[in-house]
Design an enzyme around this catalytic site. Structure first.
Site, short mmCIF file in Angstrom:
data_model
loop_
_atom_site.label_atom_id
_atom_site.label_comp_id
_atom_site.label_asym_id
_atom_site.label_seq_id
_atom_site.Cartn_x
_atom_site.Cartn_y
_atom_site.Cartn_z
CG ASP A 1 -1.13 0.48 -3.74
OD1 ASP A 1 -0.28 1.32 -3.38
OD2 ASP A 1 -2.22 0.34 -3.15
CG HIS A 2 -1.73 3.92 -5.20
ND1 HIS A 2 -1.65 4.73 -4.10
CD2 HIS A 2 -2.58 2.93 -4.88
CE1 HIS A 2 -2.46 4.26 -3.16
NE2 HIS A 2 -3.03 3.16 -3.60
CG HIS B 1 -4.79 3.84 2.92
ND1 HIS B 1 -5.48 5.03 3.04
CD2 HIS B 1 -5.14 3.31 1.72
CE1 HIS B 1 -6.22 5.20 1.95
NE2 HIS B 1 -6.02 4.18 1.13
CD GLU C 1 -2.70 1.47 0.16
OE1 GLU C 1 -3.35 0.53 -0.31
OE2 GLU C 1 -2.72 2.61 -0.34
CB THR D 1 -5.63 -0.44 -3.98
OG1 THR D 1 -5.15 0.48 -3.02
CG2 THR D 1 -4.99 -1.80 -3.73
C1 GP9 Z 1 -8.77 -0.62 0.56
C2 GP9 Z 1 -7.35 -0.51 0.20
C3 GP9 Z 1 -6.95 0.92 -0.01
O1 GP9 Z 1 -9.24 -1.91 0.66
O2 GP9 Z 1 -7.01 -1.33 -0.84
O3 GP9 Z 1 -7.45 1.42 -1.18
P1 GP9 Z 1 -6.85 2.73 -1.86
O4 GP9 Z 1 -7.47 3.91 -1.22
O5 GP9 Z 1 -5.37 2.74 -1.68
O6 GP9 Z 1 -7.25 2.57 -3.27
MN MN Z 2 -3.72 1.66 -2.22
#
Ligand code: GP9
Ligand code: MN
Length: 638
Positions: free
Chosen positions: A473-474, A414, A255, A299
């Site tokens: 992921d980003h 996150h 994340e 994500t």
């Molecule tokens: C939520 C997690 C976070 O289940 O994958 O999502 P994001 O905000 O990073 O897209």
């Molecule tokens: Mn994410």
């Protein structure tokens, strides 16, 4: 001569328009970081809310009853203010404007709570003050405000002005930015030129056009798409082909993990000690020039890219907008190889519409929140902490049939990056951005969780026979924190730097292989699927996809980001400017031109596939069109 001076009287409608116009303009200056390069752009920015406001409030002139008319004005003011406010809050977090599909992702809203609260300020209340004033005026009816119906002549003049304003605005925008409405990857550009409200109308138009697109699509569109894809595909790498054949595949989505934290320190403290070790490990391939290609779907977009080797969409999350399409996924190709395929993520199963999409993608099982026990103190930010998540996931893996493929999604790192005291292994940073300050600590926690995960896997006897692929992921730190980032990196954050900051780490860990090295090849998330398939000895067959095997000798050094930015070995195209990669300074735009065309072409083909649901016509096994049974059109003649 003695005529008494009379105060000029104001119409309540005009008053409402002026208030909203002012508020919208103030929000442009204070809440949205809209870049202005010249006087013309400042003028456009100033007038752009007006045409829409004139038209929408103009409707009130057709309402006969005074009270109904006033109610219309007040309710319209409120709704528009709310839209403005929602965009402001959304922008503070995502650095982007709301699109219609994003708005309908209501199943995500529960979890967004903490992030939303972080992004609402008490001063936002000021944006609603004028509505209170309008209500008071409508009640008290003071003599300096006109409430009565307007004459026909006045009405005509009013709408003439409104329509003229609209075309004047559009004309200025077209000269300033040709093809504004046909190249719509860039929402900031749209808002800047046609204004927030017209932007939303345009967004609604796009939405309906896209719904029609699927209905009208037919298999013949695949011919062009397929020609393009085939022309740009390369032979898979030989050297590493099948190096992990038959092993379990464990993919970990890290994340918000950006690459700048790897092998780096913050105030003398190491941020990712375990991952740093991996970069020097003999069984790990570490890619330090690897880009995320996600957009609004965050994500879920990265998951979409991984499974399909297609780009996500420029607006909305494809997980929501096109969950019912036909896809040819990584999961499916592993199912065909006899793998058990699963997803593991300790969040509500419907978040990002995952339960539906994972089914579409062909996964056998989704281990979601209900499959985990979240004990006291085991939850932070958006949900379960990563350390217990990994621990319990390994317990689930023990039960899985082998070989298995499981995609795991971490969550602790996150936004807003809060941690409990016992999970803080390093100090916070000391910039003006609390988000960036906490980010380092949260990444450090992720690092710790990966270390423990490796230990858990070894203890479960699952380590030796697996290949572990981990990628960010980003981004985690948006452009809203440029000042703080500049302080940390000790350089100004230009659009060039921002593009470079879209690099996320990629680790491919193959225990006992001795295949480790640091790879500087340019690559992006679209390359994950073909690369992984090659390592597992799976032929990607005739799949329609945009990625290339990273380790192929013919791999092209060209990465396209979803918003049209791109990176080559020499150039970076970002912020509508062509940058020399070596100097980090702007260079001749001509150097970028051919790549700009190529990037737009590729993204357009991608969108054609998704909006038209074109893969439903295609048999990836034999490269033939499915629907055309009579003609049996073969797209891929050897
Ligand atoms: C939520 C997690 C976070 O289940 O994958 O999502 P994001 O905000 O990073 O897209
Ligand atoms: Mn994410």
């Amino acid at each position: 001569m003695n005529k008494k001076w009379k105060m000029p009287r104001l119409s309540i409608v005009i008053l409402a328009i002026v208030f909203l116009w002012a508020k919208t303009y103030i929000s442009y200056l204070t809440s949205f970081s809209i870049s202005i390069d010249n006087v013309m752009q400042s003028i456009i920015l100033f007038i752009n809310p007006l045409s829409f406001l004139l038209l929408i409030f103009g409707v009130s002139f057709f309402i006969k009853k005074e009270n109904t008319r006033n109610a219309y004005v007040i309710i319209t003011s409120f709704i528009l203010t709310f839209i403005l406010f929602a965009n402001m809050v959304f922008y503070r977090f995502f650095n982007d404007f709301i699109t219609l599909p994003v708005l309908f992702q209501t199943s995500n809203f529960g979890d967004l709570g903490s992030s939303v609260m972080e992004n609402i300020f008490w001063t936002d209340g000021l944006y609603f003050l004028d509505i209170v004033l309008l209500i008071v005026l409508a009640k008290m009816k003071p003599s300096f405000i006109i409430f009565r119906e307007s004459s026909k002549i006045n009405r005509r003049a009013y709408f003439l002005v409104a329509i003229a304003t609209f075309f004047f605005n559009l004309g200025l925008a077209e000269t300033e930015r040709p093809q504004l409405l046909t190249r719509t990857f860039d929402r900031e550009m749209l808002v800047k030129n046609i204004g927030t409200y017209n932007y939303h109308i345009y967004d609604i138009y796009l939405q309906s056009r896209q719904s029609a697109q699927r209905a009208l699509a037919d298999s013949s569109e695949l011919v062009d798409v397929n020609n393009y894809v085939k022309a740009n595909q390369v032979d898979a790498a030989d050297e590493l082909k099948g190096i992990a054949e038959g092993r379990n595949l464990i993919v970990v989505s890290l994340e918000s993990t950006q690459n700048f934290v790897i092998n780096n320190e913050m105030n003398g403290q190491v941020i990712t000690p375990f991952l740093n070790e991996l970069t020097r490990d003999e069984d790990t391939i570490y890619m330090d020039n690897f880009y995320h290609q996600t957009e609004q779907g965050k994500t879920s977009d990265s998951e979409f890219i991984l499974d399909n080797s297609l780009y996500p969409l420029g607006r909305g999350a494809v997980f929501f907008t096109h969950s019912g399409n036909e896809y040819h996924t990584l999961a499916e190709s592993l199912n065909n190889k006899g793998y058990f395929t699963a997803n593991m993520h300790a969040n509500n199963k419907s978040f990002w519409n995952r339960d539906i999409v994972y089914d579409t993608f062909g996964y056998d099982r989704y281990y979601s929140l209900v499959d985990y026990t979240v004990g006291d103190g085991e939850s932070v930010n958006w949900g379960m902490k990563d350390i217990p998540f990994f621990e319990q996931s390994v317990e689930h893996m023990r039960e899985m049939e082998q070989p298995f493929y499981t995609k795991m999604i971490t969550l602790t790192n996150h936004h807003p990056f809060f941690l409990d005291e016992e999970d803080k292994f390093i100090e916070e940073y000391d910039s003006n951005s609390g988000t960036l300050n906490r980010y380092f600590q949260a990444v450090r926690y992720t690092d710790e969780s990966i270390k423990e995960f490796f230990t858990d896997l070894k203890e479960a006897g699952l380590y030796e026979n697996s290949i572990i692929v981990m990628y960010g992921d980003h981004y985690g730190i948006s452009e809203n924190h440029n000042v703080a980032m500049g302080q940390y990196l000790e350089r100004e954050i230009t659009p060039f730097e921002t593009a470079q900051l879209q690099r996320v780490p990629l680790f491919i860990h193959i225990p006992g292989s001795g295949a480790g090295f640091v790879d500087h090849t340019l690559a992006g998330q679209v390359d994950l699927k073909p690369t992984i398939q090659n390592l597992l000895g799976i032929d990607s067959g005739k799949a329609i996809q945009f990625g290339q095997d990273i380790f192929s000798k013919d791999n092209e050094d060209f990465v396209i980001l979803r918003d049209g930015r791109f990176i080559t070995n020499e150039l970076v195209y970002a912020g509508e400017t062509c940058w020399d990669k070596e100097t980090g300074e702007p260079t001749d735009r001509e150097a970028c031109d051919p790549y700009i065309a190529r990037a737009n072409e590729e993204l357009a083909y991608n969108d054609e596939i998704i909006y038209g649901d074109l893969l439903r016509f295609y048999d990836a096994e034999n490269g033939r069109l499915k629907s055309d049974e009579d003609t049996e059109t073969i797209l891929n003649e050897e």
